[in-house]
Design a protein around this motif. Structure first.
Motif, PDB file in Angstrom:
ATOM      1  N   ALA A  65     -55.804 105.120  37.054  1.00 42.26           N
ATOM      2  CA  ALA A  65     -55.810 103.936  37.928  1.00 42.26           C
ATOM      3  C   ALA A  65     -54.453 103.220  37.864  1.00 42.26           C
ATOM      4  N   LEU A  66     -53.876 103.115  36.650  1.00 40.23           N
ATOM      5  CA  LEU A  66     -52.556 102.478  36.515  1.00 40.23           C
ATOM      6  C   LEU A  66     -51.474 103.297  37.240  1.00 40.23           C
ATOM      7  N   ALA A  67     -51.563 104.629  37.121  1.00 40.60           N
ATOM      8  CA  ALA A  67     -50.588 105.489  37.809  1.00 40.60           C
ATOM      9  C   ALA A  67     -50.704 105.327  39.322  1.00 40.60           C
ATOM     10  N   LYS A  68     -51.944 105.300  39.810  1.00 39.46           N
ATOM     11  CA  LYS A  68     -52.168 105.142  41.250  1.00 39.46           C
ATOM     12  C   LYS A  68     -51.618 103.792  41.733  1.00 39.46           C
ATOM     13  N   ALA A  69     -51.840 102.738  40.930  1.00 36.17           N
ATOM     14  CA  ALA A  69     -51.349 101.404  41.288  1.00 36.17           C
ATOM     15  C   ALA A  69     -49.818 101.388  41.312  1.00 36.17           C
ATOM     16  N   ALA A  70     -49.198 102.032  40.322  1.00 39.86           N
ATOM     17  CA  ALA A  70     -47.726 102.078  40.275  1.00 39.86           C
ATOM     18  C   ALA A  70     -47.177 102.767  41.519  1.00 39.86           C
ATOM     19  N   ILE A  71     -47.831 103.855  41.934  1.00 37.77           N
ATOM     20  CA  ILE A  71     -47.387 104.587  43.132  1.00 37.77           C
ATOM     21  C   ILE A  71     -47.547 103.720  44.373  1.00 37.77           C
ATOM     22  N   SER A  72     -48.681 103.025  44.471  1.00 32.13           N
ATOM     23  CA  SER A  72     -48.919 102.225  45.678  1.00 32.13           C
ATOM     24  C   SER A  72     -47.975 101.022  45.772  1.00 32.13           C
ATOM     25  N   LEU A  73     -47.425 100.602  44.628  1.00 34.35           N
ATOM     26  CA  LEU A  73     -46.516  99.438  44.617  1.00 34.35           C
ATOM     27  C   LEU A  73     -45.042  99.854  44.497  1.00 34.35           C
ATOM     28  N   LYS A  74     -44.735 101.126  44.788  1.00 32.72           N
ATOM     29  CA  LYS A  74     -43.365 101.595  44.527  1.00 32.72           C
ATOM     30  C   LYS A  74     -42.318 100.827  45.324  1.00 32.72           C
ATOM     31  N   ALA A  75     -42.696 100.281  46.490  1.00 36.05           N
ATOM     32  CA  ALA A  75     -41.723  99.524  47.288  1.00 36.05           C
ATOM     33  C   ALA A  75     -41.253  98.259  46.557  1.00 36.05           C
ATOM     34  N   MET A  77     -40.867  98.075  43.254  1.00 32.94           N
ATOM     35  CA  MET A  77     -40.441  98.422  41.904  1.00 32.94           C
ATOM     36  C   MET A  77     -39.002  97.992  41.608  1.00 32.94           C
ATOM     37  N   HIS A  78     -38.834  97.336  40.483  1.00 26.48           N
ATOM     38  CA  HIS A  78     -37.525  96.929  39.967  1.00 26.48           C
ATOM     39  C   HIS A  78     -37.174  97.886  38.834  1.00 26.48           C
ATOM     40  N   ARG A  79     -35.904  97.935  38.444  1.00 28.74           N
ATOM     41  CA  ARG A  79     -35.532  98.900  37.392  1.00 28.74           C
ATOM     42  C   ARG A  79     -36.237  98.623  36.061  1.00 28.74           C
ATOM     43  N   ARG A  80     -36.549  97.350  35.766  1.00 24.10           N
ATOM     44  CA  ARG A  80     -37.280  97.045  34.520  1.00 24.10           C
ATOM     45  C   ARG A  80     -38.681  97.654  34.547  1.00 24.10           C
ATOM     46  N   HIS A  81     -39.323  97.577  35.723  1.00 21.77           N
ATOM     47  CA  HIS A  81     -40.664  98.169  35.860  1.00 21.77           C
ATOM     48  C   HIS A  81     -40.571  99.677  35.648  1.00 21.77           C
ATOM     49  N   LEU A  82     -39.541 100.255  36.232  1.00 16.51           N
ATOM     50  CA  LEU A  82     -39.338 101.703  36.154  1.00 16.51           C
ATOM     51  C   LEU A  82     -39.294 102.176  34.699  1.00 16.51           C
ATOM     52  N   VAL A  83     -38.525 101.464  33.885  1.00 13.29           N
ATOM     53  CA  VAL A  83     -38.404 101.844  32.473  1.00 13.29           C
ATOM     54  C   VAL A  83     -39.749 101.683  31.761  1.00 13.29           C
ATOM     55  N   ASN A  84     -40.466 100.588  32.047  1.00  9.27           N
ATOM     56  CA  ASN A  84     -41.795 100.393  31.436  1.00  9.27           C
ATOM     57  C   ASN A  84     -42.741 101.527  31.818  1.00  9.27           C
ATOM     58  N   ILE A  86     -41.935 104.635  32.713  1.00  5.29           N
ATOM     59  CA  ILE A  86     -41.534 105.904  32.091  1.00  5.29           C
ATOM     60  C   ILE A  86     -41.913 105.926  30.615  1.00  5.29           C
ATOM     61  N   ILE A  87     -41.574 104.855  29.900  1.00  9.79           N
ATOM     62  CA  ILE A  87     -41.897 104.790  28.467  1.00  9.79           C
ATOM     63  C   ILE A  87     -43.409 104.851  28.261  1.00  9.79           C
ATOM     64  N   GLY A  88     -44.140 104.065  29.046  1.00 13.28           N
ATOM     65  CA  GLY A  88     -45.599 103.999  28.880  1.00 13.28           C
ATOM     66  C   GLY A  88     -46.304 105.280  29.268  1.00 13.28           C
ATOM     67  N   PHE A  89     -46.078 105.751  30.504  1.00 14.16           N
ATOM     68  CA  PHE A  89     -46.788 106.937  30.985  1.00 14.16           C
ATOM     69  C   PHE A  89     -46.431 108.185  30.178  1.00 14.16           C
ATOM     70  N   SER A  90     -45.194 108.247  29.646  1.00 15.95           N
ATOM     71  CA  SER A  90     -44.804 109.461  28.908  1.00 15.95           C
ATOM     72  C   SER A  90     -45.550 109.598  27.581  1.00 15.95           C
ATOM     73  N   THR A 103     -43.027 112.683  40.104  1.00 17.67           N
ATOM     74  CA  THR A 103     -42.049 112.874  41.183  1.00 17.67           C
ATOM     75  C   THR A 103     -41.610 111.515  41.727  1.00 17.67           C
ATOM     76  N   MET A 104     -42.541 110.556  41.808  1.00 17.14           N
ATOM     77  CA  MET A 104     -42.169 109.211  42.259  1.00 17.14           C
ATOM     78  C   MET A 104     -41.170 108.581  41.290  1.00 17.14           C
ATOM     79  N   LEU A 105     -41.440 108.683  39.981  1.00 21.46           N
ATOM     80  CA  LEU A 105     -40.549 108.068  38.993  1.00 21.46           C
ATOM     81  C   LEU A 105     -39.191 108.787  38.934  1.00 21.46           C
ATOM     82  N   ALA A 106     -39.207 110.123  39.049  1.00 15.22           N
ATOM     83  CA  ALA A 106     -37.945 110.880  39.043  1.00 15.22           C
ATOM     84  C   ALA A 106     -37.081 110.470  40.228  1.00 15.22           C
ATOM     85  N   SER A 107     -37.705 110.317  41.383  1.00 16.31           N
ATOM     86  CA  SER A 107     -36.966 109.921  42.582  1.00 16.31           C
ATOM     87  C   SER A 107     -36.413 108.496  42.426  1.00 16.31           C
TER      88      SER A 107
END
Length: 186
Positions: A65-75, A77-84, A86-90, A103-107
């Motif tokens: 659910a968190l991954a789906k929410a992150a994808i739906s809010l990608k527009a 996304m700030h770089r701080r969110h991005l790092v959180n 990557i660290i969290g999901f990994s 693929t969303m995070l890599a892009s």
């Protein structure tokens, strides 16, 4: 919804709270209920907070659910969110093969790479090097390699070692002379 995100992030910093399964179960339920109302910052706080709590790592309903929410809010996304993210999901084994989130995070990393500071770059290298499905993404690792070369002299020893460790797992960067010379020289 912001209150729940603040609680997740805050309680996850306290060693006393980490062991309380009851607390984390109720925060997971609240997060589920409120995810549709959360913005990217709230979702990133939840990802970072829950990722510190080993008891939640096998709750794949929560993590998907968190991954789906992150994808739906990608527009948003700030770089701080991005790092959180990557660290969290990994840290979550059950998300290792979630093609959509990685693929969303890599892009996003590829497009943000030039705006990232030394700490962010080393965290991205560390997190993404644990994800097998992105290890062959040449565009991603070229962008991270260039960012690392540009920032290596500003990195502290821990950040440098994090990059050395991460890039050593990426087959196509092993013969990147510029990258390794910069890491060695720094």
């Amino acid at each position: 919804s912001q209150d729940v995100a603040i609680c997740v992030e805050g309680f996850s910093r306290s060693a006393l709270c980490l062991a309380s399964r009851e607390l984390w179960n109720s925060l997971a339920r609240a997060t589920h209920a409120l995810l549709p109302q959360m913005n990217a910052r709230d979702v990133a706080s939840c990802v970072r907070g829950f990722s510190r709590v080993a008891a939640t790592h096998d709750d794949l309903v929560l993590w998907n659910a968190l991954a789906k929410a992150a994808i739906s809010l990608k527009a948003e996304m700030h770089r701080r969110h991005l790092v959180n993210y990557i660290i969290g999901f990994s840290k979550i084994d059950g998300l290792q093969n979630n093609w959509k989130i990685w693929t969303m995070l890599a892009s996003a990393v590829t497009s943000f790479a030039e705006q990232l500071g030394p700490e962010h770059v080393s965290m991205c290298v560390s997190g993404l090097s644990k994800i097998n499905i992105v290890l062959s993404d040449g565009v991603l690792w070229t962008a991270l390699g260039k960012a690392t070369i540009a920032l290596a002299r500003q990195m502290n020893p821990l950040q440098l070692m994090t990059c050395v460790n991460g890039f050593s797992k990426v087959p196509e960067r092993l013969d990147d002379r510029g990258l390794w010379e910069e890491l060695g020289g720094a």
